[in-house]
Design a protein around this motif. Structure first.
Motif, PDB file in Angstrom:
ATOM      1  N   GLN A  23      25.126  14.475  34.739  1.00 16.15           N
ATOM      2  CA  GLN A  23      26.079  15.445  35.307  1.00 16.15           C
ATOM      3  C   GLN A  23      25.602  15.942  36.672  1.00 16.15           C
ATOM      4  O   GLN A  23      26.397  16.096  37.594  1.00 16.15           O
ATOM      5  CB  GLN A  23      26.257  16.629  34.360  1.00 16.15           C
ATOM      6  N   ASP A  24      24.310  16.174  36.804  1.00 14.65           N
ATOM      7  CA  ASP A  24      23.780  16.637  38.086  1.00 14.65           C
ATOM      8  C   ASP A  24      23.896  15.561  39.160  1.00 14.65           C
ATOM      9  O   ASP A  24      24.197  15.858  40.318  1.00 14.65           O
ATOM     10  CB  ASP A  24      22.319  17.074  37.936  1.00 14.65           C
ATOM     11  N   ILE A  25      23.649  14.311  38.777  1.00 16.53           N
ATOM     12  CA  ILE A  25      23.802  13.214  39.736  1.00 16.53           C
ATOM     13  C   ILE A  25      25.262  13.104  40.158  1.00 16.53           C
ATOM     14  O   ILE A  25      25.575  12.946  41.337  1.00 16.53           O
ATOM     15  CB  ILE A  25      23.292  11.883  39.135  1.00 16.53           C
ATOM     16  N   GLN A  26      26.169  13.200  39.185  1.00 17.02           N
ATOM     17  CA  GLN A  26      27.607  13.152  39.480  1.00 17.02           C
ATOM     18  C   GLN A  26      27.975  14.267  40.456  1.00 17.02           C
ATOM     19  O   GLN A  26      28.705  14.048  41.420  1.00 17.02           O
ATOM     20  CB  GLN A  26      28.409  13.304  38.186  1.00 17.02           C
ATOM     21  N   ALA A  27      27.478  15.466  40.216  1.00 19.05           N
ATOM     22  CA  ALA A  27      27.793  16.603  41.086  1.00 19.05           C
ATOM     23  C   ALA A  27      27.235  16.396  42.492  1.00 19.05           C
ATOM     24  O   ALA A  27      27.881  16.756  43.482  1.00 19.05           O
ATOM     25  CB  ALA A  27      27.242  17.882  40.480  1.00 19.05           C
ATOM     26  N   SER A  53      25.809   3.645  28.377  1.00 18.13           N
ATOM     27  CA  SER A  53      26.792   4.022  27.355  1.00 18.13           C
ATOM     28  C   SER A  53      27.200   5.487  27.486  1.00 18.13           C
ATOM     29  O   SER A  53      28.367   5.826  27.324  1.00 18.13           O
ATOM     30  CB  SER A  53      26.269   3.722  25.944  1.00 18.13           C
ATOM     31  N   VAL A  54      26.260   6.346  27.808  1.00 18.40           N
ATOM     32  CA  VAL A  54      26.602   7.763  28.004  1.00 18.40           C
ATOM     33  C   VAL A  54      27.436   7.923  29.284  1.00 18.40           C
ATOM     34  O   VAL A  54      28.441   8.635  29.291  1.00 18.40           O
ATOM     35  CB  VAL A  54      25.320   8.635  28.070  1.00 18.40           C
ATOM     36  N   ALA A  55      27.044   7.233  30.342  1.00 16.36           N
ATOM     37  CA  ALA A  55      27.758   7.358  31.617  1.00 16.36           C
ATOM     38  C   ALA A  55      29.191   6.846  31.524  1.00 16.36           C
ATOM     39  O   ALA A  55      30.072   7.324  32.240  1.00 16.36           O
ATOM     40  CB  ALA A  55      27.004   6.607  32.715  1.00 16.36           C
ATOM     41  N   THR A  56      29.435   5.895  30.650  1.00 16.41           N
ATOM     42  CA  THR A  56      30.797   5.355  30.523  1.00 16.41           C
ATOM     43  C   THR A  56      31.597   6.033  29.411  1.00 16.41           C
ATOM     44  O   THR A  56      32.803   5.851  29.333  1.00 16.41           O
ATOM     45  CB  THR A  56      30.765   3.838  30.256  1.00 16.41           C
ATOM     46  N   PHE A  57      30.948   6.811  28.553  1.00 15.40           N
ATOM     47  CA  PHE A  57      31.655   7.481  27.461  1.00 15.40           C
ATOM     48  C   PHE A  57      32.439   8.691  27.957  1.00 15.40           C
ATOM     49  O   PHE A  57      33.584   8.899  27.580  1.00 15.40           O
ATOM     50  CB  PHE A  57      30.669   7.915  26.370  1.00 15.40           C
TER      51      PHE A  57
END
Length: 155
Positions: A23-27, A53-57
């Protein structure tokens, strides 16, 4: 701009911080690159497949760069019944890109989401943190122009 290692380095190197790190990287970068996922896997000591798998879920995480302004159109039951599909069409026409795409100038990305939790204000769109309720097709050009000016003002 901080490096990926600096972003995730704020967390202890434990697998339970995987989602928070993503989430921090996305932000920070508006998306999660393959290189970022590899760095997270290495830092947290988890398999790359688990990070992927978490990043695509989660729909909130993206593997492609997002625009400076992410236009989320609620497609929940109340919004759908009150015209959300027409809003998506109007936004696509106004921006010249389809749902899920980013404008060539990198300012806007359009996304439909299952619910924004504001059913009383249906139909609802959300542009970054700003919520627009009871949106009509005729308001779309005005909203987009206002957000475009805001994006350019903050460059």
């Amino acid at each position: 701009m901080p490096t990926v290692r600096q972003v995730i380095g704020t967390y202890p190197a434990e697998p339970r911080y995987l989602l928070a790190a993503l989430q921090d990287i996305q932000a920070q970068y508006s998306y999660i690159s393959v290189e970022s996922m590899r760095e997270v896997a290495d830092y947290l000591g988890v398999p790359e497949s688990r990070v992927f798998s978490v990043a695509t879920f989660y729909q909130a995480l993206s593997l492609v760069p997002q625009g400076k302004k992410v236009v989320k159109v609620c497609n929940g039951t109340a919004c759908h019944l009150r015209g959300a599909p027409g809003l998506v069409d109007a936004i696509e026409k106004e921006l010249g890109v389809k749902n899920g795409e980013t404008t060539p100038d990198g300012i806007f990305t359009i996304q439909t989401v299952n619910c924004l939790g504001a059913c009383a204000m249906a139909p609802v769109i959300m542009i970054n943190e700003r919520v627009y309720g009871k949106v009509t097709i005729s308001r779309i050009p005005e909203i987009i122009e206002e957000e475009r000016k805001d994006a350019l003002r903050n460059d």
